[in-house]
Each structure stands twice: as structure tokens, then as C-alpha cells.
Design a protein around this motif. Structure first.
Motif, PDB file in Angstrom:
ATOM      1  N   GLU A   1      -3.331  66.142  28.751  1.00  0.00           N
ATOM      2  CA  GLU A   1      -2.641  66.116  27.679  1.00  0.00           C
ATOM      3  C   GLU A   1      -2.726  65.205  26.701  1.00  0.00           C
ATOM      4  O   GLU A   1      -2.648  63.953  27.193  1.00  0.00           O
ATOM      5  CB  GLU A   1      -1.118  66.535  28.034  1.00  0.00           C
ATOM      6  N   ASN A   2      -2.782  65.486  25.501  1.00  0.00           N
ATOM      7  CA  ASN A   2      -2.995  64.588  24.317  1.00  0.00           C
ATOM      8  C   ASN A   2      -1.542  64.318  23.822  1.00  0.00           C
ATOM      9  O   ASN A   2      -1.196  65.108  23.336  1.00  0.00           O
ATOM     10  CB  ASN A   2      -4.067  64.544  23.291  1.00  0.00           C
TER      11      ASN A   2
ATOM     12  N   LEU B   1       4.001  63.444  30.473  1.00  0.00           N
ATOM     13  CA  LEU B   1       2.598  63.966  30.314  1.00  0.00           C
ATOM     14  C   LEU B   1       1.837  64.386  31.308  1.00  0.00           C
ATOM     15  O   LEU B   1       1.889  63.336  32.305  1.00  0.00           O
ATOM     16  CB  LEU B   1       1.857  63.090  29.298  1.00  0.00           C
ATOM     17  N   LYS B   2       1.354  65.352  31.523  1.00  0.00           N
ATOM     18  CA  LYS B   2       0.360  66.247  32.411  1.00  0.00           C
ATOM     19  C   LYS B   2      -0.830  65.476  32.323  1.00  0.00           C
ATOM     20  O   LYS B   2      -1.385  65.006  31.101  1.00  0.00           O
ATOM     21  CB  LYS B   2       0.435  67.464  32.517  1.00  0.00           C
TER      22      LYS B   2
ATOM     23  N   GLU C   1       5.115  68.618  24.893  1.00  0.00           N
ATOM     24  CA  GLU C   1       5.768  67.461  25.464  1.00  0.00           C
ATOM     25  C   GLU C   1       5.535  66.016  24.890  1.00  0.00           C
ATOM     26  O   GLU C   1       4.293  65.698  24.757  1.00  0.00           O
ATOM     27  CB  GLU C   1       5.281  67.263  27.056  1.00  0.00           C
TER      28      GLU C   1
ATOM     29  N   GLN D   1       8.042  74.998  31.156  1.00  0.00           N
ATOM     30  CA  GLN D   1       7.380  74.346  29.889  1.00  0.00           C
ATOM     31  C   GLN D   1       7.931  74.923  28.629  1.00  0.00           C
ATOM     32  O   GLN D   1       8.152  74.132  27.881  1.00  0.00           O
ATOM     33  CB  GLN D   1       5.948  74.667  30.064  1.00  0.00           C
TER      34      GLN D   1
ATOM     35  N   LYS E   1       2.002  76.662  24.015  1.00  0.00           N
ATOM     36  CA  LYS E   1       1.441  75.315  23.564  1.00  0.00           C
ATOM     37  C   LYS E   1       2.162  74.258  23.991  1.00  0.00           C
ATOM     38  O   LYS E   1       3.420  74.266  24.399  1.00  0.00           O
ATOM     39  CB  LYS E   1       1.426  75.311  22.140  1.00  0.00           C
ATOM     40  N   SER E   2       1.473  72.986  24.445  1.00  0.00           N
ATOM     41  CA  SER E   2       2.229  71.895  25.175  1.00  0.00           C
ATOM     42  C   SER E   2       2.630  71.065  24.168  1.00  0.00           C
ATOM     43  O   SER E   2       1.931  70.828  23.087  1.00  0.00           O
ATOM     44  CB  SER E   2       1.171  71.035  25.838  1.00  0.00           C
TER      45      SER E   2
ATOM     46  N   ASN F   1      -1.632  65.254  20.015  1.00  0.00           N
ATOM     47  CA  ASN F   1      -1.682  66.605  19.868  1.00  0.00           C
ATOM     48  C   ASN F   1      -0.253  67.482  20.137  1.00  0.00           C
ATOM     49  O   ASN F   1       0.110  68.358  19.349  1.00  0.00           O
ATOM     50  CB  ASN F   1      -2.829  67.332  20.639  1.00  0.00           C
ATOM     51  N   ASN F   2       0.280  67.158  21.058  1.00  0.00           N
ATOM     52  CA  ASN F   2       1.538  67.604  21.378  1.00  0.00           C
ATOM     53  C   ASN F   2       2.504  67.381  20.148  1.00  0.00           C
ATOM     54  O   ASN F   2       3.432  68.254  20.061  1.00  0.00           O
ATOM     55  CB  ASN F   2       2.023  66.704  22.705  1.00  0.00           C
TER      56      ASN F   2
END
Length: 835
Positions: free
Chosen positions: A422-423, A418-419, A412, A508, A409-410, A426-427
């Protein structure tokens, strides 16, 4: 596992940091990148493999590996492989360090050039030969000279593609002739017994009246001739048989002796392949620490051991032998490792740590800095937690760490990193859930904390509260500085170093674990202004989630529980603890009346409740052996099935025969299975070291499969952590450290004399030592130096005696072993110096 010698045990271990490779050759395809991994090999036996780093010509591994080495070896080798999805992985290059050269690179980051690898250079093993040159008188009265070459046996040949069917060719070669002969192929063994004799006519018949063995022409030719023995693996592959090693012996050395019998190391074959320069293959950064402990019987160590073990009772503790070791070692960690293991073994770790911790607290001026330095106290507590708390970490953190590594799971929360897609919210939520879950499992794990850790924490808490009576929080921070900052947080940050994961996590996942570790560390620190303790603004805003009082209360309740003297001791944890798992090959146990007893690869899993195997990881178990049904765990002799690294798990009705991947894995499985079953009431005292095949035991030839064993079981490992350590080995290591730092011990003696005579400002060269009582410290130093000197004399005498008994060309010291030749030179220098 020690190698036994006369009156002495030799332990070998190696600790390796595999850093990174750089400038690997480009892949010939369009993207030019490679997917590489690195293996660690004892000779050619792989004992460890890193993770695969994809799409890189400069892969960073950052992996640590430690193992006890259970056998002799010639080279410690590292191979860089390029993964190939469709074919066998290809070798890019290797680093091979000879055993006797390991000390050159001891504990030093070193870049090694990768060397080219081909079949002719991959050699290991030794061969036993007997050569006899004799005169043969013919019926007509003339003589000729014949060479009899007897190939007796080989040991330790490499296993090629999972099998070894060796044979030998014997060639008499000269300037104008070459004659070759061949032994029979020996199936499925890398220790073949040949015992075949081959005869060669060395010179043509000549007159019997001649006084010389050879006429002039023959003598010149003999001096240029050699006998060559090549070992091969008989292969069914279309590429032909594989070369295993060779030996070349000039015949002129037989002129002094007509008969010669000896063991020889096999050598690589130089085929003149110079297609690649070493620097074209790239390089590999390594840090290697190889340790060899030569341990005498226990009585040799009594004076030094007794001096160390009474350290907790010495007043002041700074005058004790253990504290002195911490003062003279370059790194406190060097001293802490053997000291903790020795005191744990004899059940004296708590009073020793209490004594040095109490002395450190008295020297501390600010309660906010308590136990924050890299002192002997903090290093000893770190080491104790690693040893005593490993299972505690497994049961507390491993399930959720595994989940984090698998789900990816992301998490960051740094807006800059942030990539795309990506939100941030949410992260933040993903990270918050992970932190919450890990915080909860930690603060609810108090009853599982090992007793020895709790006793140490109680002592720290009492010392800190007594020293800083005006600070109500110091009794918590003294404990949290260890359990959170030095135990849980580092285990989350680097789970591979605490055996929670097999490899260093991917970038990651590593970033996620870093963010979790930072937050858990701050939660456990109980600092007044927690948000301000973060340098990054995004971490400070994220921490607002946890600024509620309930988190501080949970931490304090947890710290109260693990540092309470009246804490309930839950020795048995109901939920199973996973101790070890992995693929191995097992032989059918014969539970079915009919069917083949063949070998199959299975996933094995050991907990503190049962030993199971299944087809693949996660499948339903095919067989489950309760721990109480394990009566013994022992090695299985190789000749049983012509397979290496086999062991047996003996049950009431039958034995389960298992083959591990390598010698290190086999030792690890035997040790942990023995340890977990050590307290079983029905453990065997004797066993069969070979298998029951074709109606009889191969070892004792008894025909009934229920015949009691013919060999005493090995001692194994005691289940109690205080005993699961070799006290003599740790004392030997402490002796080695004292011996290494003898100049500092003598300097400390001078400092004691200086302080007792002139009690004024310290001389600068002595200011590094803590000396509270010069007279007591001097007395201890004198005892240490005397004890070390006695042991040094014993080691020197042992080396001299061993050298006298050593036979060059024996199985233990084959011809061609550079380490033995170095040993001869070293002993010659010592002898010359002493004369």
C-alpha cells in the motif's frame, strides 16, 4: 401490528444485539477454519441473517436487529451456519429461548451454549384431536372396548425445504402391541384439515356381565398403553419423509372421561442422540430485549396522557410529568424514546424540546460544553432526528456510503497499520476525496432537512445566543453538536444502525468510515484549534488539507440555513428516495393474453415515485407501478395459493400477488407500501382478501373479476410522520416506566417535602433529582402516582377476567404450553396473596 384481544391490543417487539461466537468446532478439512453466519428465527421461520465472517472459529458479528413481531411464537432461536459452496450450508448449533424465558435475559449480555440440532428436535405447530373410548356390544352378546381417534387439523407446521405436504400417523402402542394408521397427505399447506377418524380395539372381548370396564389383566395393560400421533412431511427426496413433531397421550387419562377433545402443542422426539456435548459446539453472545405492550382503548390513558402533553407549558419545566420521567429512569434514553414518539404524534415535540433545552442552557456555565452531556434534552433530540431524519439521511449519504462499501479503496493513513504494497500518499488522496465528497453533499443538503428538525435547531440557536451573548460562535456550536456530532458522524461510522447498509461493514470499510467520520465531526465542530483536537499525529497532519476558511464558511452557511425560522420548506424532493428493496416471489399479473400465471423470484425496488421489479439487482425494470396507481396494499389469505406471507398490491386493472421471505418482511413491505401510497386520491375502501381463481373470487364467490371488494380495507399507516405512531402504545410504555420506577417517584416526593420544609444544603440521597419548585413538582408527582395506580388496577382486573375465561386445551392455549402453565401458577400465587 397488534394481536387483538377483548378490549385490548397486544404489541410484541424484539431488539437483538448479536455479538460474537467462540470456540466453534473445527472444520474437518486441512485449514480447520469455517465461514459462519448467524440467523434469527421465530420458531423455525428465519427473519434476519448476519453477514458471513470468513475463516474463523470465533466470528465477531456486532450486528443489531429490531422488529415488530406480527404473530404468536414459542421460541426465539439463533442458528450458527457454516457456509458450503458446493452443498447446502450446514448447521453447527443453535440457541433456542422460550418466549416465557426472555425476561430472564432482558437487556443483558449473555453467553449461551450452542445446542445440537437434528430433525427430531426441530418442531413447531399444534394438533387438534378428539379421543373417545367406548363399549361396543357384539352380535354374540359380548363387549369389547374401542378407541376412536379423530385427527381434526393442525396449525403452524414448519415449512421444510420450501414446501409442506403433511400427513399424520396414529399409533396405539403398549408393552406387547403396536398398531399404526395413517391419514391422507394434504398438499402445499402447513395448516392441514384432516378430519379423519381411526378405530382401535383396546381390549379383547369379554363377558357382558362383568361390572368393570376391563378385567384386571386388561386394566393393567391399558394403563401402560398410549396413543401417539406423529406428523410427517411427505418428501420426494431419497432420504425419506421428514419428521415434523409428535404427541404422546397415555390412555389412563381417559378412564375419568370417555371423550376428550383438545389442542396440543407438538413435541420433539428424543432419539437418544448424545454424540456431542453442548460445550463442544461453542457459545454465542447475545443481548435480547423483548417487549410486550398490552394497550387499552384510548380513553383509559386520558389522565396520564393529558398530564404529559401539557409538560411544555408547566413552569418550571422541571416540575412537568415528562421531565420527572427523565429524572426517575435509570437511563435518559429509556424516557426519551416513548416521550418523543408521543409528542411527535400529537404535534407538540418542538415546544417540549424548546422548553427542556432552554432550562438546560440556563444551567450551563461554559458555552464550550453546551449540549455535550447525556441529558434528557440531548437524548430527545437524538431520537427526534432518528425518526424525522431517516429519509434525509438516505437521500444525502446512502449513494456515497454504498460506493465506499462496494469499491473497497484503501484509505489507511496510519503508517503503523499500512499493509504490504500500500502507498501512504495514495491512501491519503483516496480518503481526502471521500471526505470532500461527503462534506459537500452534507453542506448542500440544507433545503432537504426536515422541517421539525429545523424548528428545533432554531430554538436551540436562540436559547444559546441569548444565554451566552458574548460568544458569537455559540449559535453555531449549539446546532452543530447535534447535526454533525450526533447525526451525520454516527451515521457514517455505523451505517447499519441508520439503515444505510443492511449489515455492519467489513473491517477495512469500517476503518475507512471511522476515519471519514472523525474528520467530518471535526469539520462540523468549528473548534478553534482543529488539528489539536486529534490525538493521533497522522490525523492532525491529514486535517491540514481542510484548514482553509472555505470549509468553515460552508459549515456556517449550512447551519444558518437549517436553523433559520424563515427557511423555505421544500416538502417534495425531486430526486427519488430509495425506501426499500429486496428479493421476493411474485405471481404473473396476466398482462399478456396468453401464458402461464406462474411464480417467479424478482428483485423489488420501492422509491417515493414508483414500485418496480426486475430479474436481478441493477437490471432494467420488467414492470413499473407509479405510486399514484397503488389503490390498496393488503394481506392475501394463505388458502389462495397455499403459500404463507403473501400480500397484494392492488392497481386499477389488476392485483400483483407477492410472497415475502418471512412474516416480518411481509409486514415491513405492507407498512411502507401503504404509507407511501396513503394520500392517493383513488384509494379503495374495500378489497378481496382472497385471489380470483378459476372464474371466481375465492372469498365471496363472485364471478366477475371487476366485482367490488367484499371486505373493508385496513386503516394502514398515515403518511404524516406526526401520525405514524400509536399514541396509546407510547402512553402505555410511559406508564410501564413510571410503574417500574415507583420507588424513585416516592423518593422524589420525599425530596420535595424535604426541600420545601428545610431550604438548606441538600441531603445526599435527594441530590440526584433536579427540583426547582418543590410545591409544583410534588403536585405533579401526586397526579402521576394516582394515574399510574388507576392503570395498574385496570391491568390487574383484565388479567383476572382473562384467566377466568381461558380454557386450557383451546386453540389459544394448547396443552403442553409452558407459558400458560406458568401463568396459572402466577395467578394462583396472586389470588392466594390477595386472600
Amino acid at each position: 401490528m397488534a394481536v387483538e384481544e377483548e378490549g385490548l391490543r397486544v404489541f410484541q417487539s424484539v431488539k437483538i444485539k448479536i455479538g460474537e461466537a467462540k470456540n466453534l468446532p473445527t472444520y474437518p478439512g486441512p485449514n480447520k477454519m469455517r465461514d459462519c453466519y448467524c440467523t434469527v428465527n421465530l420458531d423455525q421461520e428465519e427473519v434476519f441473517r448476519t453477514k458471513i465472517v470468513e475463516k474463523s472459529l470465533c466470528p465477531f458479528y456486532g450486528e443489531d436487529f429490531y422488529c415488530e413481531i406480527p404473530r404468536s411464537f414459542r421460541h426465539l432461536s439463533f442458528y450458527i451456519f457454516d457456509r458450503d459452496v458446493f452443498r447446502r450450508d450446514s448447521i453447527i448449533g443453535k440457541v433456542a429461548i422460550q418466549k416465557e424465558d426472555l425476561q430472564k435475559y432482558h437487556n443483558r449480555d449473555t453467553w449461551f451454549q450452542l445446542q445440537h440440532v437434528d430433525a427430531d428436535s426441530e418442531v413447531q405447530g399444534k394438533v387438534h384431536l378428539e379421543l373417545r373410548l367406548s363399549e361396543v356390544i357384539t352380535d354374540t352378546g359380548v363387549i369389547c372396548h374401542k378407541l376412536a381417534t379423530r385427527v381434526l387439523e393442525c396449525k403452524g407446521l414448519p415449512i421444510v425445504n420450501g414446501q409442506c405436504d403433511p400427513y399424520a400417523t396414529v399409533t396405539l402402542a403398549g408393552p406387547y402391541r403396536s398398531e399404526a394408521k395413517k391419514t391422507k397427505v394434504k398438499k402445499k399447506t402447513n395448516n392441514p384439515q384432516f378430519d379423519e377418524v381411526f378405530y382401535f380395539e383396546v381390549t379383547r372381548p369379554c363377558s357382558y356381565n362383568k361390572k368393570s370396564h376391563f378385567d384386571i389383566e386388561d386394566a393393567d395393560e391399558v394403563d401402560k398403553m398410549e396413543i401417539r400421533v406423529d406428523l410427517w412431511n411427505a418428501s420426494n427426496l431419497k432420504f425419506g419423509d421428514e419428521f415434523l413433531g409428535e404427541l404422546r397421550l397415555p390412555l389412563k387419562f381417559l378412564r375419568q372421561s370417555s371423550s376428550y377433545e383438545a389442542w396440543y402443542f407438538l413435541q420433539p422426539r428424543d432419539n437418544g442422540n448424545k454424540s456431542l456435548k453442548p460445550d463442544e459446539l461453542g457459545s454465542l453472545r447475545l443481548n435480547v430485549v423483548y417487549t410486550e405492550d398490552h394497550v387499552f382503548s384510548s380513553d383509559y390513558y386520558s389522565p396520564l396522557r393529558d398530564l404529559l402533553l401539557k409538560s411544555a407549558d408547566v413552569e418550571p419545566v422541571s416540575a412537568s410529568a415528562a421531565h420527572v420521567l427523565g429524572e426517575v429512569c435509570r437511563e435518559k434514553q429509556e424516557a426519551a424514546i416513548p416521550l418523543v414518539r408521543l409528542f411527535l404524534h400529537y404535534g407538540k415535540i418542538v415546544p417540549f424540546i424548546s422548553a427542556i433545552a432552554n432550562a438546560e442552557v440556563k444551567r450551563t456555565q461554559d458555552p464550550n460544553t453546551i449540549f455535550r452531556g447525556n441529558s434528557l434534552t440531548s437524548k430527545c433530540i437524538d431520537e427526534t432526528m432518528k425518526l424525522a431524519g431517516m429519509h434525509y439521511l438516505q437521500v444525502t449519504l446512502k449513494p456515497i456510503i454504498d460506493e465506499i462499501c462496494q469499491l473497497h479503496k484503501s484509505c489507511e493513513i496510519d503508517p503503523v497499520k499500512l499493509k504490504d504494497g500500500e502507498n501512504l500518499e495514495n491512501n491519503r488522496e483516496n480518503l481526502r476525496q471521500y471526505v470532500d465528497r461527503i462534506f459537500t453533499v452534507i453542506t448542500k443538503s440544507g433545503v432537504s432537512c426536515p422541517t421539525v428538525m429545523c424548528d428545533i435547531f432554531f430554538s436551540l440557536r436562540e436559547s444559546a445566543a441569548k444565554r451566552f451573548q458574548g460568544d458569537p460562535d455559540v449559535r453555531y456550536t449549539a446546532v452543530s453538536s447535534f447535526i454533525f456530532l450526533r447525526f451525520f458522524a454516527p451515521a457514517i461510522l455505523s451505517p447499519n444502525l441508520f439503515h444505510l447498509t443492511p449489515h455492519h461493514p467489513d473491517p477495512q470499510t469500517s476503518r475507512t468510515l471511522t476515519l471519514i467520520s472523525k474528520t467530518i465531526q471535526t469539520l462540523g465542530s468549528l473548534s478553534k484549534s482543529k488539528s489539536a483536537s486529534f490525538k493521533e499525529s497522522f490525523m492532525a497532519s491529514f486535517y491540514d488539507y481542510f484548514n482553509e476558511q472555505k470549509y468553515a464558511d460552508s459549515v456556517k452557511n449550512f447551519l444558518d440555513l437549517i436553523s433559520s425560522s424563515g427557511r423555505r420548506d421544500h416538502k417534495s424532493i425531486e430526486q427519488p428516495i430509495l425506501l426499500k428493496e429486496g428479493f421476493m416471489i411474485k405471481r404473473a399479473q396476466g398482462r399478456k393474453r396468453f401464458g402461464m400465471k406462474n411464480f417467479k423470484k424478482r428483485w423489488f425496488r420501492l422509491t417515493n415515485h414508483e414500485f418496480t421489479y426486475q430479474r436481478s439487482k441493477g437490471d432494467h425494470p420488467l414492470c413499473s407501478i407509479p405510486i399514484e396507481n397503488i389503490l390498496a396494499v393488503e394481506k392475501l389469505e394463505e388458502e389462495s395459493f397455499k403459500m404463507k406471507n403473501m400480500f397484494q398490491v392492488i392497481q386499477p386493472e389488476r392485483a400483483l400477488y407477492i410472497q415475502a421471505n418471512n412474516c416480518v418482511e411481509a409486514k415491513d413491505w405492507i407498512d411502507i407500501l401503504t404509507k407511501v401510497s396513503q394520500c392517493n386520491k383513488k384509494r379503495l375502501t374495500v378489497y378481496h382478501p382472497s385471489a380470483y381463481l378459476n372464474g371466481h373470487w375465492l372469498c365471496c364467490k363472485a364471478t366477475a373479476d371487476s366485482t367490488p371488494g367484499c371486505t373493508p380495507c385496513t386503516g394502514g399507516l398515515p403518511a404524516n410522520i406526526q401520525l405514524d405512531i400509536d399514541g396509546d402504545r407510547e402512553t402505555e410504555r410511559i406508564y410501564s416506566l413510571f410503574n417500574l420506577y415507583m420507588p424513585k417517584l416516592e423518593k422524589m416526593q420525599e425530596a420535595c417535602g424535604s426541600k420545601s420544609v428545610y431550604d438548606g444544603p441538600e441531603q445526599e440521597e435527594y441530590s440526584t433529582f433536579i427540583i426547582d419548585d418543590p410545591k409544583e413538582t410534588y403536585k405533579t408527582l401526586k397526579q402521576i402516582i394516582e394515574g399510574v395506580g388507576t392503570l395498574e388496577q385496570e391491568h390487574a382486573q383484565y388479567k383476572r377476567d382473562k384467566f377466568k375465561k381461558t380454557k386450557y386445551g383451546s386453540q389459544e392455549h394448547p396443552i403442553g404450553d409452558k407459558s400458560f402453565q406458568s401463568y396459572i401458577r402466577q395467578q394462583s400465587e396472586i389470588s392466594a396473596h390477595s386472600i
